[in-house]
Design an enzyme around this catalytic site. Structure first.
Site, PDB file in Angstrom:
ATOM      1  N   ALA A  70      -1.910  -1.122   6.216  1.00  0.00           N
ATOM      2  CA  ALA A  70      -3.052  -2.039   6.199  1.00  0.00           C
ATOM      3  C   ALA A  70      -2.641  -3.377   5.627  1.00  0.00           C
ATOM      4  O   ALA A  70      -1.597  -3.496   4.984  1.00  0.00           O
ATOM      5  CB  ALA A  70      -4.182  -1.436   5.365  1.00  0.00           C
ATOM      6  N   GLU A 112       5.861  -6.501  -2.119  1.00  0.00           N
ATOM      7  CA  GLU A 112       5.274  -5.237  -1.661  1.00  0.00           C
ATOM      8  C   GLU A 112       6.369  -4.167  -1.621  1.00  0.00           C
ATOM      9  O   GLU A 112       7.382  -4.345  -0.955  1.00  0.00           O
ATOM     10  CB  GLU A 112       4.690  -5.470  -0.262  1.00  0.00           C
ATOM     11  CG  GLU A 112       3.846  -4.371   0.265  1.00  0.00           C
ATOM     12  CD  GLU A 112       3.167  -4.776   1.575  1.00  0.00           C
ATOM     13  OE1 GLU A 112       1.971  -4.528   1.673  1.00  0.00           O
ATOM     14  OE2 GLU A 112       3.831  -5.320   2.471  1.00  0.00           O
ATOM     15  N   GLU A 165       1.053  -5.749  10.582  1.00  0.00           N
ATOM     16  CA  GLU A 165       1.090  -4.915   9.369  1.00  0.00           C
ATOM     17  C   GLU A 165       1.783  -3.578   9.621  1.00  0.00           C
ATOM     18  O   GLU A 165       2.535  -3.096   8.781  1.00  0.00           O
ATOM     19  CB  GLU A 165      -0.319  -4.701   8.814  1.00  0.00           C
ATOM     20  CG  GLU A 165      -0.919  -5.929   8.182  1.00  0.00           C
ATOM     21  CD  GLU A 165      -0.222  -6.385   6.906  1.00  0.00           C
ATOM     22  OE1 GLU A 165       0.503  -5.589   6.264  1.00  0.00           O
ATOM     23  OE2 GLU A 165      -0.401  -7.554   6.540  1.00  0.00           O
ATOM     24  N   GLU A 197       5.137  -2.837   7.408  1.00  0.00           N
ATOM     25  CA  GLU A 197       5.111  -1.787   6.395  1.00  0.00           C
ATOM     26  C   GLU A 197       5.876  -0.528   6.782  1.00  0.00           C
ATOM     27  O   GLU A 197       6.382   0.172   5.911  1.00  0.00           O
ATOM     28  CB  GLU A 197       3.664  -1.428   6.042  1.00  0.00           C
ATOM     29  CG  GLU A 197       2.948  -2.547   5.325  1.00  0.00           C
ATOM     30  CD  GLU A 197       1.580  -2.153   4.812  1.00  0.00           C
ATOM     31  OE1 GLU A 197       1.150  -0.996   5.017  1.00  0.00           O
ATOM     32  OE2 GLU A 197       0.927  -3.014   4.191  1.00  0.00           O
ATOM     33  N   ARG A 202      -0.838   1.095  -6.760  1.00  0.00           N
ATOM     34  CA  ARG A 202      -2.005   0.222  -6.753  1.00  0.00           C
ATOM     35  C   ARG A 202      -2.416  -0.080  -8.186  1.00  0.00           C
ATOM     36  O   ARG A 202      -2.943   0.794  -8.892  1.00  0.00           O
ATOM     37  CB  ARG A 202      -3.154   0.866  -5.973  1.00  0.00           C
ATOM     38  CG  ARG A 202      -2.884   0.982  -4.491  1.00  0.00           C
ATOM     39  CD  ARG A 202      -2.605  -0.372  -3.895  1.00  0.00           C
ATOM     40  NE  ARG A 202      -2.678  -0.371  -2.444  1.00  0.00           N
ATOM     41  CZ  ARG A 202      -2.508  -1.452  -1.719  1.00  0.00           C
ATOM     42  NH1 ARG A 202      -2.239  -2.606  -2.301  1.00  0.00           N
ATOM     43  NH2 ARG A 202      -2.585  -1.385  -0.404  1.00  0.00           N
TER      44      ARG A 202
END
Length: 181
Positions: free
Chosen positions: A76, A140, A92, A96, A64
């Site tokens: 999330a 991501e 999601e 993920e 992050r």
């Protein structure tokens, strides 16, 4: 009862990004004075408390940038315009982690930082997990991690779990376990 509302006198958008919009509002206070409010506008988000048949919490490890560190979080993501929160949670979770849920149930919704942002996050509980292949967004990079409750609370103490939605979900999971035992 005292009037606590603030009336917007003027509003100016100062940034319109991919995820957030920033605005500065001039407001009239309940006492008649004026003040300035800096506001982050966010489309909302979802998160998923997913526990496997082996009673392990499904998390993702992700870097992050605002924190300049890697943390563990429940899956999330941001709501797309007009998207149903439950469908977003389903999407999601699968993107993920690769897991698909037979069912999703709403647990709690809350504002993340109401002093300066309108972001609301909806947490769902995923039941009947079926493993599959993750396919995260191109920008991501996540690693799926599964932890037993004791391990998860140990990671909380070590500040590897360090965000509000995951901490909230962790305590909900613990509370449900205490009630069912």
């Amino acid at each position: 009862m005292r009037r606590l509302e603030e009336k917007t006198i003027a509003s100016k958008s100062i940034f319109d990004g991919k995820i957030i919009r920033l605005q500065v509002d001039e407001v009239e206070l309940p006492n008649g004075n004026t003040s300035t409010r800096e506001i982050v506008k966010h489309p909302g988000a979802v998160a998923v408390l997913a526990v496997t048949e082996e009673n392990k919490l499904v998390l993702v490890r992700q870097y992050r940038k605002p924190l300049e560190k890697t943390i563990l979080e429940i899956p999330a993501g941001k709501l797309e315009p007009g998207e149903d929160p439950m469908e977003c949670a389903r999407r999601e979770l699968e993107e993920e982690t690769g897991y698909r849920a037979e069912s999703l149930h709403p647990l709690v919704s809350f504002y993340t930082s109401p002093g300066f942002a309108d972001e609301i996050i909806h947490i769902y509980e995923a039941r009947g997990l079926k493993a599959g292949e993750a396919h995260a967004d191109p920008d991501e990079f996540v690693e799926v991690v599964e932890l037993e409750m004791e391990e998860a609370f140990d990671r909380l103490k070590k500040e590897e779990i360090h965000d509000a939605k995951t901490v909230t979900a962790l305590y909900i999971w613990q509370n449900r376990s205490l009630i069912s035992s």
